[in-house]
Each structure stands twice: as C-alpha cells, then as structure tokens.
Design a protein around this motif. Structure first.
Motif, short mmCIF file in Angstrom:
data_model
loop_
_atom_site.label_atom_id
_atom_site.label_comp_id
_atom_site.label_asym_id
_atom_site.label_seq_id
_atom_site.Cartn_x
_atom_site.Cartn_y
_atom_site.Cartn_z
N GLY A 120 0.82 -1.19 0.00
CA GLY A 120 0.00 0.00 0.00
C GLY A 120 0.86 1.25 0.00
N PHE A 180 -7.31 -0.65 2.88
CA PHE A 180 -7.38 -2.07 3.22
C PHE A 180 -8.73 -2.68 2.83
CE2 PHE A 180 -3.56 -1.10 5.40
CZ PHE A 180 -2.89 -2.30 5.59
N LEU A 184 -7.07 -6.92 1.73
CA LEU A 184 -6.64 -7.20 3.10
C LEU A 184 -5.27 -7.88 3.17
CD1 LEU A 184 -9.99 -8.48 4.67
CD2 LEU A 184 -8.87 -6.27 5.05
N ILE A 186 -2.45 -6.64 2.13
CA ILE A 186 -1.35 -5.68 2.22
C ILE A 186 -0.52 -5.97 3.47
CG2 ILE A 186 -0.77 -3.24 2.55
CD1 ILE A 186 -3.40 -2.57 1.05
N ASP A 187 0.78 -6.17 3.29
CA ASP A 187 1.64 -6.41 4.45
C ASP A 187 2.77 -5.39 4.57
OD1 ASP A 187 3.31 -7.20 2.40
OD2 ASP A 187 3.84 -9.14 3.29
N LEU A 189 3.21 -1.01 4.16
CA LEU A 189 2.56 0.28 3.91
C LEU A 189 3.63 1.36 3.81
CD1 LEU A 189 -0.29 1.60 3.70
CD2 LEU A 189 -0.04 2.19 6.12
N LEU A 207 -3.51 -0.46 12.26
CA LEU A 207 -3.04 -1.49 11.36
C LEU A 207 -2.88 -2.83 12.08
CD1 LEU A 207 -0.18 0.40 9.46
CD2 LEU A 207 -2.42 -0.24 8.54
N VAL A 211 1.79 -5.78 9.66
CA VAL A 211 2.02 -4.85 8.54
C VAL A 211 3.24 -3.98 8.85
CG1 VAL A 211 1.10 -2.90 7.22
CG2 VAL A 211 -0.41 -4.79 7.89
#
Length: 277
Positions: A120, A180, A184, A186-187, A189, A207, A211
C-alpha cells in the motif's frame, strides 16, 4: 576546483525536514542548505507545470548557493518535476550538477519488506495521480501489486499541529480503512509523503501487527550515502564542516516554530525572496 560546497535539500514546506533529519544523522559531517517553499505550499494539488516551475526555481536557487547536489525531499516534486529537470535542464544548463529524488530509492528496496507481494502507498493527490510509485516499483518488482490511497487531510493535520490530537484519528482510520477495504493482503505500507512520519503512532494503531510501515527518511539517507560513495566527482567537492542552514520563502517565525517539530531540534532560518514568490 573549490571543495567548499553544500548538499541542498528542497521541500515544498516542512515535510522534507524528516528526510533531512535522517540524512544529517547518517552523514553528519557534510554542510547542508535546506529550502522550504512555504509561501507556495502545499504542492500536492498543483498542476505538473506549476510544480515543475516552482521546483526548478528552488533548485536553481540552491545551485546558486553552492550546492552541486540537490535532494528533492518532496514526493510531489519528485513525481512531477524530477525527470524533466534531469533530462531537459541539467545536461544543457548545469552539466556538472545533480538532482535526486525520494521515489526511486524507495522503489529499489521495497520488495524486501513484503511477503504477500501486496503493497500500500499512502500519498498526496499529486503523488497518487502521477502513478510514479506504480511505475517505479514495477521496474524493480513487477510481481508486486501496488495499491495507492490519497490522504488529502493528513498534511493539513500535521501542519496545523493537530496530528497529536484525538480529532486526527478519524482521518487516519478513514484512509487506512479505504485502502485495506480494497485488499486485506497488504503487508507493507509506504508513507509516500514526508509529513506522514509524524502520524506514525496513530497509523500503526489502526493497522494489523504484521504490517510493516515504511517512512522514507532512513531509506533516502542510506541511498545518498551510497550515491556519494559511488560518485567521487561530487563527493570530493563537498565541505565537511557540519554546517546546517535553513531557508524559507514564507514567514520566518512560523517556519522556525513548525520546522523544529519536524526536525526534532531548534531551527533558526532566513527568508528567501529572490526568484521565489
């Protein structure tokens, strides 16, 4: 040739000071000149042409102060102006000067921070609309899926010292939820605006624990150290007196008060008017 030159660091306002802080910690011996174009900030919603013109004026001012190397510590300027300056201006007008940005150093290493291959990117409208991170990350890691989220309220919150107050929680949660909500997995950012590290604690509170959140200060500082190591034609020109000068195109008292928050130390600046409205 003189060896009494400084490294220039430019931002549209205060955010670049978070990058400057990391650079000064990593490379404390060099002389630095920081310029914040606060009179015309924020750059995020300006057109490409306007950001390019403003950025070029500020870069040329730093060149005139004796900075053969300038860092655009601003994601919007890096996205909208860097390539044009590097390709259209430097080779013909300043062949011995260099201008670097903050996007490529991040794109080069971001693959090391994701296992899900879903990343992200939180940024200003200008940075998001430029799609610079999508393009640059794809060059190095075509397998990574990059999702972007513009956060138009985050810079105003930080610049008005509201980022530490409970009222900021709504907008932090809002933009993270929107991002998100699209994926979902996304690990990692990336905070693709130099203001956003001041919201780091609030961002992390909304978060999942797994993440990874990346600011750009340390990444850019490490990249600069490597660049100087690989480019002795620039590095040997730089003075090593540990001097730090700060300039703003805006109000000095306001800049000194706000900038001290970003830089983490007291700042005493000077104003710039010539060539900058």
């Amino acid at each position: 040739m003189s060896t009494n030159y400084s490294i220039g660091i430019f931002d549209s306002g205060y955010g670049g000071l978070t990058v400057f802080k990391s650079i000064a910690e990593k490379l404390p011996a060099y002389n630095y000149i920081y310029l914040g174009d606060n009179a015309r900030s924020p750059y995020g919603d300006h057109s490409y042409e306007t950001v390019y013109q403003y950025t070029l004026e500020c870069v040329e001012w730093l060149f005139a102060q004796g900075c053969p190397l300038v860092i655009l510590a601003c994601n919007t300027a890096s996205a909208k102006a860097l390539r044009s300056i590097q390709q259209k201006i430097l080779p013909f007008k300043y062949p011995h000067h260099r201008v670097l940005g903050v996007i490529r150093p991040t794109a080069e290493i971001i693959g090391a921070f994701t296992t899900s291959k879903v990343v992200g990117v939180m940024g200003t409208r200008g940075t998001v609309n430029s799609e610079s991170y999508l393009i640059e990350i794809n060059k190095f890691f075509p397998e990574i899926n990059v999702l972007q989220q513009s956060c138009p309220m985050w810079v105003p919150l930080v610049e008005n010292n509201e980022h530490v107050n409970p009222g900021a929680d709504y907008f932090v949660e809002k933009y993270i939820g929107e991002l998100f909500g699209r994926n979902l997995n996304i690990d990692c950012l990336l905070l693709a605006c130099t203001h956003y590290p001041l919201l780091m604690d609030k961002i992390k509170s909304f978060l999942p624990d797994d993440v990874t959140v990346l600011g750009q200060g340390e990444i850019v500082a490490n990249s600069l150290a490597l660049y100087l190591e690989n480019h002795p034609e620039i590095e040997t020109l730089l003075a090593r007196e540990g001097k730090r000068q700060f300039f703003t195109s805006g109000d000095i008292a306001t800049f000194d008060r706000q900038a001290s928050v970003f830089f983490g130390a007291q700042i005493c600046s000077s104003t710039v008017r010539t060539g900058i409205v």
